[in-house]
Design an enzyme around this catalytic site. Sequence first.
Site, mmCIF file in Angstrom:
data_model
loop_
_atom_site.group_PDB
_atom_site.id
_atom_site.type_symbol
_atom_site.label_atom_id
_atom_site.label_comp_id
_atom_site.label_asym_id
_atom_site.label_seq_id
_atom_site.Cartn_x
_atom_site.Cartn_y
_atom_site.Cartn_z
ATOM 1 N N HIS A 383 9.752 3.689 -9.868
ATOM 2 C CA HIS A 383 9.858 4.487 -8.646
ATOM 3 C C HIS A 383 9.704 5.974 -8.882
ATOM 4 O O HIS A 383 9.210 6.695 -8.022
ATOM 5 C CB HIS A 383 11.152 4.133 -7.913
ATOM 6 C CG HIS A 383 11.061 2.780 -7.304
ATOM 7 N ND1 HIS A 383 10.497 2.555 -6.088
ATOM 8 C CD2 HIS A 383 11.364 1.559 -7.812
ATOM 9 C CE1 HIS A 383 10.491 1.260 -5.839
ATOM 10 N NE2 HIS A 383 11.008 0.632 -6.876
ATOM 11 N N CYS A 696 -1.698 -2.710 0.206
ATOM 12 C CA CYS A 696 -1.013 -1.422 0.017
ATOM 13 C C CYS A 696 -0.438 -1.236 -1.378
ATOM 14 O O CYS A 696 0.312 -0.300 -1.625
ATOM 15 C CB CYS A 696 0.095 -1.251 1.053
ATOM 16 S SG CYS A 696 1.422 -2.457 0.911
#
Length: 771
Positions: A383, A696
């Site tokens: 992340h 995506c």
Amino acid sequence: MPTFESEASGPEKDKSARAAAPGGPRQLLRRLREVMAEQISPQDRLDKIVVLIAANMVAEVCSVYVLRADGRLELFATEGLNREAVHLTTMRKGEGLVGLIAESAEPLALADAQHHPSFSYRPETGEEIYSSFLGVPVLRGGNTLGVLVVQNRARRVYLEEEMEALQTTAMLLAEMVASGELQSIGLLDTEIALNRPVALKGVPIAEGVGLGYVVLHEPRITVKQLVAEDVKAETDRLETAIGGVRESIDKLIERGDLGHGEHREVLEAFRMFAYDRGWIRRLREAVATGLTAEAAVERVQSDARARLQRQTDPYLRERLHDLDDLANRLLYQLAGRDFVVSQAELPDNAIIVARTMGPAALLDYDRTKVRGIVLEDAGLSSHVAIVARALGIATVGEVANILAFVEPGDAVIIDGSTGDVQVRPPPDVENAYAEKARLRARRQEQYHKLRDVPCVTRDGVPFELHMNAGLLVDLRHAEETGATSIGLFRTELQFMIVSQFPRIQQQYDFYTSAFAAVPGKPITFRTLDIGSDKVLPYMTQTEEENPALGWRAIRISLDRPALLRMQLRALLRAGAGRDVRIMFPMVAIVDEFVRAKDLAMREIAYLKRHGYGVPRDLQLGAMVEVPALLWQLDEISERADFLSVGTNDLIQYMFAADRENKHVSSRFDSLSAPLLRALRSIVETAARHNTPVTLCGEMGGQPLEALALLAIGFHKLSMSPSSIGPVKAALLSADVSALKKLVNGLIDAKDGAKSIRDAVQKFAADNAIPV
């Protein structure tokens, strides 16, 4: 033939220095500290140091060798050997006894040195008359900077205490070498090893070239006081600090707090090391030699790092991280400081270097001054990587032992497209990368010119490029890149960067600001995808054997419907009078989507009942990222308004390869036939039901992968802002009809288990497609 000097042949000042030198390691350290403070030349300082050490150790020879950047050890100072050999005698690492110590980073004690298989005779030194030998590496941060040696004529066995004393003394020499004092007066033909340029290799995470200076994310405590004034007081300080670290780790484990981002098993490893008797014994022994508690920690950890860096066993090398973290915590405890990220004043060209860091920590930095990030533990899909790409910061991950190679303020260059890291680069390398940065800037200008060019391939096939986002700051890139819409808005990032769960009004304000930031462009909001590697700092994490396969994403939302309803209510209120798109992550069975959709409809009814505005049009979609959904595509396509393919998770689940595990994360190619067949089936099934589908995942942001995806039917791709220009340039140049024939033929072939990457690469080269 050179003249040989015995211990009695030195100048009168050396005799007096030896005679005056008191015995014992603590007294020696004090005398050495006085010499270090004298206003004399570095060579005179070294000459005095070897005289003091020889006298204190009752040795007839003491010599200091310094490791040069060319990998050779140079004799820098000696008491007892021929002084004419100073700066003339050199040897390679691994050559002779001194070279053996430098290579192994281990001390060596011999009663009969000349009969050791590694003994190398150097006639210019006159050392053939000495039998016994004791040498220790001069270490700093686990890196070998040189070797310190004492010798005697008589055959003798050096005691363990003498070896300890010599290792402690070597710490002072390490500080002298590291200070650059020797280099500054030009004693060396080449730079010392600590200052040498180092080229490292990692995994490219976020494109870009960053030139700047090292800023440590969790800066090491600088040990300034090496010599103890009161040994008992230092022992007490050490015991108190050890107790404090143990207590803090015990509390973290007891309450399940994973502060600083560590997993529980890492904390358990910390606790194991914190209670390790051998480690504690070495710390106490180091303090007993006259070191301060801080210097003792640095000394013991430097020795451990030197040994573990040379281990071939991956498990043992991994333990190096645990020991580094534990030593750092102990130093913070001794300094009376909390073990937290320091946001010190940044230089204008900061390169953040860290073992690992979370997205919240990255966002705390002044992003206008950050030119790059280097991480020891972080993969392409982590992340912090996603946030770095969103912010357009060049980032390289998985750079082994990067913290051992850098000091704060070191010049460093990183290349986020190749994974190269250049520490203390020479001028020609720096000039080459500066030119590369200028070329990249010009290329970005060319991509910017494509912003308003219609998205149509060379043979007239339309496509759409959407943008992934997760922060308000990301949304400014939508206009810059010409993105059709925000194809994926990761709502969990807002939850990860705050200290407590955002209330409905806070969420409403946030989503309202998001809509206002991109007027006229749709936003597809993904509901909370937390769990696994995405831990909210204020939420107690449930221990799981396989968190990536555990309680996360829609599973948490359905088990805790109040969380999902709160988010849906804020989103729907913010979208009043607008077109709103919401998708649910990690749907494994159709019933999960049906239940989530029912909650959304209940919130619409709630808003109407209480007089709130509602969206003009609401579309609810499902993410296809769990392989089980591949066998429910007809059912989900009938019920969802749209589908979005999340390749990051789909790939790791399909191949059973954890994307955060560097041993397997790159084992399987995203352009392999099995994956492309699965992706093609999604497109074909959705088309039969007239259900729009977008991809995506990070896969869509790679030009070569984007070509293959277009060939199998994906005409809508969502990606990070920095990827839109390169992907658009590639797709504009493509002949889709020829590409379809090539790609589909390859993945349908009998040997279709292979990757088609080389074939697509050749197609791009043959057709002048920039990839």
